[in-house]
Scaffold this active site. Structure first.
Site, PDB file in Angstrom:
ATOM      1  N   LYS A 172     -25.310  12.167 -59.559  1.00  0.00           N
ATOM      2  CA  LYS A 172     -26.039  12.983 -58.577  1.00  0.00           C
ATOM      3  C   LYS A 172     -26.587  12.316 -57.585  1.00  0.00           C
ATOM      4  O   LYS A 172     -26.784  13.144 -56.422  1.00  0.00           O
ATOM      5  CB  LYS A 172     -26.872  14.008 -59.483  1.00  0.00           C
ATOM      6  CG  LYS A 172     -26.005  15.064 -60.225  1.00  0.00           C
ATOM      7  CD  LYS A 172     -27.013  16.220 -60.862  1.00  0.00           C
ATOM      8  CE  LYS A 172     -25.917  17.262 -61.698  1.00  0.00           C
ATOM      9  NZ  LYS A 172     -26.847  18.319 -61.972  1.00  0.00           N
ATOM     10  N   ASP A 200     -27.367  23.945 -57.926  1.00  0.00           N
ATOM     11  CA  ASP A 200     -28.091  24.275 -59.044  1.00  0.00           C
ATOM     12  C   ASP A 200     -29.210  25.292 -58.948  1.00  0.00           C
ATOM     13  O   ASP A 200     -29.325  26.369 -59.459  1.00  0.00           O
ATOM     14  CB  ASP A 200     -28.784  23.155 -59.899  1.00  0.00           C
ATOM     15  CG  ASP A 200     -27.830  22.625 -60.596  1.00  0.00           C
ATOM     16  OD1 ASP A 200     -26.467  22.907 -61.054  1.00  0.00           O
ATOM     17  OD2 ASP A 200     -27.952  21.218 -61.035  1.00  0.00           O
ATOM     18  N   ARG A 224     -43.527  11.260 -64.993  1.00  0.00           N
ATOM     19  CA  ARG A 224     -42.543  11.878 -64.247  1.00  0.00           C
ATOM     20  C   ARG A 224     -42.784  13.047 -63.396  1.00  0.00           C
ATOM     21  O   ARG A 224     -42.447  13.493 -62.634  1.00  0.00           O
ATOM     22  CB  ARG A 224     -41.364  12.295 -65.364  1.00  0.00           C
ATOM     23  CG  ARG A 224     -40.038  13.075 -64.833  1.00  0.00           C
ATOM     24  CD  ARG A 224     -38.989  12.503 -65.193  1.00  0.00           C
ATOM     25  NE  ARG A 224     -38.374  12.801 -66.404  1.00  0.00           N
ATOM     26  CZ  ARG A 224     -37.197  13.097 -66.880  1.00  0.00           C
ATOM     27  NH1 ARG A 224     -36.204  12.874 -65.849  1.00  0.00           N
ATOM     28  NH2 ARG A 224     -36.707  13.571 -67.795  1.00  0.00           N
TER      29      ARG A 224
END
Ligand code: NDP
Length: 286
Positions: free
Chosen positions: A71, A107, A161
């Site tokens: 991706k 998405d 993250r």
């Protein structure tokens, strides 16, 4: 008049990809629309991605879906990236415009469409909490921000993250997005209109798992949404419903993101119910 036996091609490229059910949904849509199109699910190792994109060009394919691990890596091989896909930093759909390959991300758009059409909620001005800071979260948070959600709290287990993602998306979208580390059961504050699980907790086969959530302060009108598509009825959604909250499943997001991609490729409106039915059958067989 000579008959035309040639088919148009679209592919899903990933590694691993064999268990990806997108092809079932898209092929059902092609059949329902009477299109002589084929959707191929093809295992492409990371080292072969450049060649695969060259192949898309050489074969005149109409486009592709990208999944793990392509991706982000695909971006450098494309001619143009749509502005929201650039903000998200990932492409899940490629479409062809003349000889050019354009990278899109459907998405988050699919999630938004599900909110509007299936849950009948307009996100502008709402307050959202998104659990998770992976790829699905990036897409959902970006599109919620662009749709005018007034505040987004991203809650993630790993600070390394979550924090940089929030800083980056807040800067790019100029929206009010903040980060909270996830410690124990996440207590949803009053005033939150939308709670989204964008983690993989509860995904098949680990169907008894659910994100730890404390509902005790939540507003009764809150919508609880799960990005996990399989099973469509996750434990989180069952529990949310038992507390009286409205729910939206991950099948909605999956089908609508596919429908948006299909329209980009074919120019036709997708038969959403046909696609949903095809996926439900696949998931029921699992
Ligand atoms: P990633 O691997 O990129 O991210 C996974 C996220 O889940 C991370 O934030 C991770 O936290 C968190 N997480 C995983 N396990 C735990 C745990 N035990 N406790 C707390 N946090 C956890 O995955 P994706 O973003 O690509 O996918 C997430 C989900 O969204 C999947 O279920 C996927 O199927 C679904 N999805 C659905 C789509 C649809 O159309 N319906 C489209 C795309 C994805 P940490 O950073 O701390 O590791």
């Amino acid at each position: 008049m000579a008959r035309d036996f040639s088919a148009e091609l679209v592919a899903c490229l990933g590694d691993p990809v064999r268990e990806n059910p997108t092809g079932v949904m898209i092929e059902a849509a092609f059949a329902a629309l009477g299109l002589n199109w084929r959707y191929l699910t093809i295992e492409v190792p990371a080292a072969k991605l450049r060649d695969a994109v060259t192949g898309i060009r050489a074969l005149g394919m109409q486009g592709a879906n990208l999944t793990i691990p392509h991706k982000v890596a695909v971006i450098e091989h494309l001619d143009e990236i749509a502005p929201d896909a650039a903000m998200i930093g990932a492409v899940n759909t490629v479409r062809r415009e003349g000889g050019r390959l354009i990278g899109e991300n459907t998405d988050g758009k699919g999630f938004l469409r599900g909110l509007r059409l299936d849950a009948r909620i307009e996100p502008a001005g709402k307050r959202a909490v998104v659990l998770g800071a992976g790829g699905a979260s990036r897409a959902i948070v970006t599109e919620l921000a662009l749709a005018g959600v007034c505040e987004i709290v991203v809650v993630n287990r790993s600070v390394e993250r979550g924090e940089p993602m929030v800083a980056e998306l807040a800067r790019k979208t100029k929206a009010a997005i903040r980060f909270e580390p996830w410690r124990g059961a996440y207590r949803v504050s009053p005033g939150v209109d939308l709670l989204v699980n964008a983690t993989s907790i509860g995904l098949f086969p680990d169907v008894q798992a659910m994100p730890p959530v404390d509902w005790s302060s939540s507003s009764p009108g809150m919508l609880v949404s799960d990005a996990v598509p399989n099973p469509p009825e996750t434990r989180l959604l069952r529990e949310a419903r038992s507390h009286g909250f409205a729910v939206l499943d991950g099948l909605s997001m999956l089908v609508h993101q596919g429908a948006i991609g299909l329209r980009m490729w074919t120019g036709q409106d997708a038969p959403v119910e046909v696609m949903k039915g095809a996926l439900r059958r696949v998931f029921a067989e699992a």
